[in-house]
Design a protein around this motif. Structure first.
Motif, PDB file in Angstrom:
ATOM      1  N   THR A 263       0.818  -1.214   0.000  1.00 33.29           N
ATOM      2  CA  THR A 263       0.000   0.000   0.000  1.00 33.29           C
ATOM      3  C   THR A 263       0.849   1.259   0.000  1.00 33.29           C
ATOM      4  N   SER A 264       2.020   1.209   0.611  1.00 32.02           N
ATOM      5  CA  SER A 264       2.937   2.345   0.601  1.00 32.02           C
ATOM      6  C   SER A 264       4.350   1.831   0.827  1.00 32.02           C
ATOM      7  N   PHE A 265       5.335   2.648   0.437  1.00 33.79           N
ATOM      8  CA  PHE A 265       6.720   2.219   0.578  1.00 33.79           C
ATOM      9  C   PHE A 265       7.622   3.439   0.683  1.00 33.79           C
ATOM     10  N   VAL A 266       8.847   3.210   1.185  1.00 34.28           N
ATOM     11  CA  VAL A 266       9.850   4.262   1.317  1.00 34.28           C
ATOM     12  C   VAL A 266      11.206   3.701   0.917  1.00 34.28           C
ATOM     13  N   VAL A 267      12.099   4.573   0.461  1.00 36.57           N
ATOM     14  CA  VAL A 267      13.463   4.184   0.110  1.00 36.57           C
ATOM     15  C   VAL A 267      14.346   4.361   1.336  1.00 36.57           C
ATOM     16  N   LEU A 300      13.746 -10.700   0.120  1.00 39.01           N
ATOM     17  CA  LEU A 300      13.092 -10.173   1.309  1.00 39.01           C
ATOM     18  C   LEU A 300      14.064 -10.306   2.479  1.00 39.01           C
ATOM     19  N   GLN A 301      14.437  -9.181   3.098  1.00 43.76           N
ATOM     20  CA  GLN A 301      15.418  -9.206   4.172  1.00 43.76           C
ATOM     21  C   GLN A 301      14.800  -9.506   5.535  1.00 43.76           C
ATOM     22  N   THR A 302      13.682  -8.855   5.829  1.00 42.84           N
ATOM     23  CA  THR A 302      13.043  -9.071   7.125  1.00 42.84           C
ATOM     24  C   THR A 302      11.602  -8.589   7.044  1.00 42.84           C
ATOM     25  N   SER A 303      10.783  -9.080   7.951  1.00 40.77           N
ATOM     26  CA  SER A 303       9.377  -8.646   7.986  1.00 40.77           C
ATOM     27  C   SER A 303       8.866  -8.733   9.411  1.00 40.77           C
ATOM     28  N   LYS A 304       7.817  -7.967   9.675  1.00 42.83           N
ATOM     29  CA  LYS A 304       7.183  -7.975  10.992  1.00 42.83           C
ATOM     30  C   LYS A 304       5.674  -7.974  10.796  1.00 42.83           C
ATOM     31  N   GLU A 305       5.017  -8.979  11.361  1.00 40.86           N
ATOM     32  CA  GLU A 305       3.571  -9.078  11.225  1.00 40.86           C
ATOM     33  C   GLU A 305       2.883  -8.033  12.101  1.00 40.86           C
ATOM     34  N   LEU A 306       1.807  -7.448  11.574  1.00 43.61           N
ATOM     35  CA  LEU A 306       1.059  -6.403  12.277  1.00 43.61           C
ATOM     36  C   LEU A 306      -0.389  -6.860  12.422  1.00 43.61           C
ATOM     37  N   PRO A 307      -0.686  -7.664  13.432  1.00 46.56           N
ATOM     38  CA  PRO A 307      -2.005  -8.309  13.534  1.00 46.56           C
ATOM     39  C   PRO A 307      -3.155  -7.349  13.798  1.00 46.56           C
ATOM     40  N   LEU A 308      -2.886  -6.161  14.309  1.00 43.39           N
ATOM     41  CA  LEU A 308      -3.960  -5.236  14.636  1.00 43.39           C
ATOM     42  C   LEU A 308      -4.377  -4.369  13.458  1.00 43.39           C
ATOM     43  N   GLY A 309      -3.682  -4.510  12.329  1.00 42.16           N
ATOM     44  CA  GLY A 309      -4.046  -3.760  11.142  1.00 42.16           C
ATOM     45  C   GLY A 309      -3.430  -2.373  11.106  1.00 42.16           C
ATOM     46  N   THR A 310      -3.320  -1.805   9.907  1.00 38.29           N
ATOM     47  CA  THR A 310      -2.737  -0.482   9.717  1.00 38.29           C
ATOM     48  C   THR A 310      -3.639   0.358   8.818  1.00 38.29           C
ATOM     49  N   SER A 311      -3.295   1.627   8.702  1.00 36.81           N
ATOM     50  CA  SER A 311      -4.022   2.516   7.793  1.00 36.81           C
ATOM     51  C   SER A 311      -3.464   2.457   6.383  1.00 36.81           C
ATOM     52  N   GLY A 312      -2.346   1.733   6.199  1.00 39.63           N
ATOM     53  CA  GLY A 312      -1.706   1.647   4.894  1.00 39.63           C
ATOM     54  C   GLY A 312      -0.671   2.728   4.657  1.00 39.63           C
ATOM     55  N   GLN A 313      -0.496   3.661   5.614  1.00 38.81           N
ATOM     56  CA  GLN A 313       0.482   4.738   5.482  1.00 38.81           C
ATOM     57  C   GLN A 313       1.775   4.370   6.192  1.00 38.81           C
ATOM     58  N   LEU A 314       2.895   4.760   5.585  1.00 40.44           N
ATOM     59  CA  LEU A 314       4.208   4.487   6.160  1.00 40.44           C
ATOM     60  C   LEU A 314       5.079   5.723   6.003  1.00 40.44           C
ATOM     61  N   TRP A 315       5.698   6.143   7.115  1.00 45.94           N
ATOM     62  CA  TRP A 315       6.638   7.260   7.093  1.00 45.94           C
ATOM     63  C   TRP A 315       7.976   6.797   7.650  1.00 45.94           C
ATOM     64  N   CYS A 316       9.027   7.482   7.254  1.00 51.87           N
ATOM     65  CA  CYS A 316      10.371   7.093   7.689  1.00 51.87           C
ATOM     66  C   CYS A 316      11.216   8.344   7.909  1.00 51.87           C
ATOM     67  N   TYR A 317      11.710   8.522   9.149  1.00 52.92           N
ATOM     68  CA  TYR A 317      12.590   9.638   9.497  1.00 52.92           C
ATOM     69  C   TYR A 317      13.625   9.155  10.511  1.00 52.92           C
ATOM     70  N   GLU A 318      14.863   9.623  10.346  1.00 56.24           N
ATOM     71  CA  GLU A 318      15.921   9.364  11.323  1.00 56.24           C
ATOM     72  C   GLU A 318      16.029   7.879  11.686  1.00 56.24           C
ATOM     73  N   GLU A 319      16.018   7.019  10.654  1.00 51.96           N
ATOM     74  CA  GLU A 319      16.153   5.571  10.838  1.00 51.96           C
ATOM     75  C   GLU A 319      15.059   4.989  11.738  1.00 51.96           C
ATOM     76  N   LYS A 320      13.860   5.532  11.585  1.00 52.89           N
ATOM     77  CA  LYS A 320      12.704   5.031  12.320  1.00 52.89           C
ATOM     78  C   LYS A 320      11.513   4.969  11.372  1.00 52.89           C
ATOM     79  N   PHE A 321      10.739   3.893  11.468  1.00 47.05           N
ATOM     80  CA  PHE A 321       9.481   3.777  10.753  1.00 47.05           C
ATOM     81  C   PHE A 321       8.349   4.259  11.657  1.00 47.05           C
ATOM     82  N   PHE A 322       7.369   4.940  11.070  1.00 48.53           N
ATOM     83  CA  PHE A 322       6.176   5.377  11.777  1.00 48.53           C
ATOM     84  C   PHE A 322       4.957   4.873  11.005  1.00 48.53           C
TER      85      PHE A 322
END
Length: 697
Positions: A263-267, A300-322
């Motif tokens: 749904t979304s991605f970042v470099v 595929l290097q790594t993955s993390k399951e998100l069982p509670l669901g997401t909004s489909g939005q992904l942000w990335c700043y200062e080596e952190k995912f939000f």
């Protein structure tokens, strides 16, 4: 090689736990500091958060009936915040501003799509019709006409960059299933239009871009589970009507028969991208997850399951995912290292770092046989077997100390976390086993976190190991509020006699509390700070009984130095008021009163000093003391009013605060005179002797 690290919750999003974010999150932008992020909700509110403390620093809302229609941004040059509500109304304010109805306002002539803030340049405004202006130019004439350059097209995405001293804005549009890209060079006032090569039976879902070597690399996530790349050269000799951009396949989001419906991605870097989406094989239930892919080796290097669901939005700043996860905004740290084929397929081993298992004979770990394997410098797995062997604690700790001293691999922190987890598991199965000194040594010498060994503090609470808890509170940056509250409750419940028999670090209290505490008095020095003793005599004339800690020439401390040091560790720990307050309401009334007495004591001690700070190492400051005092009163005010033993305390606190307000009010009255006096002093000839009489009116 890439890996996901520890995670934590930044804030809640629901009506009960959210910070003005009940309507959902519109966007997340960088704040004025690398540790700050600016959240805009799908409604009226923008909130500035300090990420490391998970604490809001400021919150601003437009009036009811108004709606913020594009993400709020921070100007990196002026540290001002810029928002647009109701499409055309521009607002600009600073940290000190509270009421947005009273800040700068300008009504524009066209609808705004997005504002982009550049690190080394002013904000850039993109209008829905494709017109672009810098904020400075726009403010010179807010009602200036804005050209419409995209006809019936709809903007889907935009981004801004600095190429040297040249601000560049790129945005993508869609019309009747066709997608177009525009590149605007602001200083040259040039605009180039491109059409994306069509992909049969699929369309772009998400865009991102970066600039390198004067070439814009545009990446598009398509609905056919693939990422495509388009190259756009910045050097264009002619402004053709429309150019067609050819695409090339960058990555196919499939692994072992499963596909990722992104749904979304970042470099992340030149070889890695992160994709948020649903992973699953055909005919199977898809699971939402966050993934990191190696584009160079298509793995595929790594993955993390998100069982509670997401909004489909992904942000990335200062080596952190939000990203949103359920009803909270989650932060996950990550790391990316130099890409190699060995790392991509999970076979990389550092020739300078022997395998962890070569240092430890895991058969000597007593109740559990632990097998350690290091694959692709990613994670260290510890697996327990049912077979049991005998080993002494000394042998175990010697083996593990050897591991800690010799292994310096990149993932060594994760390995230590797994070692602690294994030890804690043995503690749970064998109540008599508890390697206290070794656990304490690991916490004191390694930069660990709560998320790396989540069961450590739980076992320490069960064992009432307050020294280990104190060290964890001082060193772990991500302790959940539930655990912080549990520590507070244990510290308050323990008797002074018990605490005198155990080790506690007293460096935070040794400078202002007499450490020779033996159920008698606790002497402390008093230094007046602008208070007239006779004028404020009613503050100190309290009916003091013959309880302990009473002194004839100083203030009373309601707890001994050991308990005070433990409570200071709680006061210094990071927390979110939203998540801590429900737990504080469960604190027993007597403990709440005792804690408030200690906070009041610290408040008085801070106010006695000119700089309102306590001496010593790791001592709480007056802001932290006030924050906790307000939280505790919010949680227990009704109970405090009803308790006879709290009545005098609340009265004294009220009198002391009232005296301080009166004192600072008097200071404010002469502030103007003091400034005038300072100005006159600057005008004097320092070599001329004179006596002057200044009358303060």
């Amino acid at each position: 090689m890439a890996a996901l690290c520890e995670s934590f919750t930044l804030c809640g999003l629901g009506p009960s736990g959210g910070v003005g974010l009940g309507g959902g999150l519109l966007a997340l932008q960088p704040g004025p500091d690398p540790d700050h992020v600016l959240l805009t909700d799908r409604g009226r509110t923008a909130t500035l958060f300090k990420v490391s403390d998970q604490k809001p620093l400021g919150c601003w809302s437009v009036k009811h009936g108004q709606i913020i229609t594009c993400p709020v941004v921070c100007s990196f040059e002026t540290h001002e915040y810029i928002a647009v509500h109701d499409d055309k109304v521009l607002r600009i304010w600073k940290d000190k501003d509270i009421n947005l109805d009273k800040v700068f306002k300008a009504t524009l002539s066209a609808d705004v799509y997005r504002i982009h803030s550049l690190p080394n340049g002013g904000p850039v405004v993109l209008f829905k019709g494709g017109g672009v202006r810098t904020l400075d130019v726009l403010l010179e004439a807010p009602q200036q006409e804005i050209e419409n350059v995209i006809s019936d097209e709809v903007i889907k995405w935009s981004e801004a960059f600095n190429e040297g001293q040249q601000p560049i804005l790129i945005f993508a549009t869609e019309k009747d299933g066709d997608f177009f890209v525009y590149v605007k060079k602001l200083k040259m006032n040039s605009l180039h239009k491109y059409k994306l090569e069509q992909q049969e039976l699929s369309k772009p879902l998400s865009f991102t871009a970066y600039i390198k070597n004067k070439i814009i690399t545009l990446l598009c996530l398509y609905s056919n589970y693939s990422v495509y790349k388009f190259l756009i050269p910045l050097q264009q000799n002619s402004e053709e009507e429309e150019q067609i951009l050819s695409k090339s396949l960058l990555l196919n989001l499939s692994v072992s028969g499963s596909v990722l419906k992104g749904t979304s991605f970042v470099v992340l870097d030149k070889d890695h991208i992160a994709v948020l989406g649903s992973l699953g094989a055909s005919g199977e239930e898809c699971k939402e997850c966050l993934t990191i892919w190696n584009t160079k080796f298509q793995t595929l290097q790594t993955s993390k399951e998100l069982p509670l669901g997401t909004s489909g939005q992904l942000w990335c700043y200062e080596e952190k995912f939000f990203f949103t996860h359920g009803k909270v905004l989650t932060v996950i740290m990550y790391k990316c290292e130099t890409s190699s084929l060995a790392a991509a397929v999970g076979k990389l081993k550092d020739s300078q770092t022997p395998d962890v298992s070569s240092f430890v004979n895991w058969n000597t770990l007593g109740d559990e046989e632990l097998a350690v394997s290091v694959h692709s410098q990613q994670s260290v797995a510890l697996k327990s077997e049912s077979r049991m062997t005998d080993a002494s604690t000394t042998v175990l700790e010697d083996e593990l100390r050897q591991l800690m001293s010799k292994a310096q691999m990149p993932d060594f922190q994760a390995a230590i976390g797994c070692v602690i987890t294994a030890l804690i598991n043995r503690c749970k199965t064998d109540p008599k086993y508890y390697p206290q000194n070794f656990l304490l040594q690991i916490v004191q010498t390694r930069d660990l976190s709560y998320s790396l060994c989540p069961d450590l503090m739980a076992v320490a609470l069960e064992k009432k190991d307050v020294y280990l808890l104190q060290n964890c509170l001082q060193r772990f940056p991500d302790i959940p509020e539930e655990i912080t509250y549990a520590c507070l409750k244990v510290f308050l419940s323990l008797s002074e006699a018990y605490l005198q028999r155990i080790d506690v670090n007293l460096e935070s209290v040794i400078c202002y509390i007499d450490t020779e505490f033996n159920s008698k008095d606790v002497k402390t020095e008093i230094v007046e700070n602008g208070f007239n003793a006779e004028l404020e005599q009613d503050i100190w004339d309290t009916k003091i009984t013959k309880k302990r800690h009473l002194t004839t020439d100083g203030e009373l401390c309601p707890v001994g130095p050991q308990k005070a040091a433990l409570l200071n560790a709680v006061l210094l720990s990071a927390y979110s008021e939203t998540f801590l307050l429900p737990h504080l309401k469960n604190l027993p009334a007597q403990q709440a009163v005792l804690f408030l007495r200690y906070l009041y004591y610290l408040y008085v001690k801070c106010s006695e000093k000119i700089n309102t700070t306590l001496p010593g190492v790791r001592s709480p400051n007056i802001n932290q003391i006030m924050d906790w005092m307000c939280l505790l009163l919010d949680a227990h005010f009704t109970v405090m009013v009803m308790l006879p033993e709290a009545k005098e305390l609340l009265s004294n606190l009220h009198k002391f605060v009232r005296a301080q307000v009166r004192f600072y009010s008097e200071l404010n009255k002469i502030e103007g005179s003091l400034r005038e006096l300072q100005r006159l002093n600057h005008q004097k000839d320092s070599q001329t002797y004179s006596i002057e009489v200044l009358e303060l009116i």
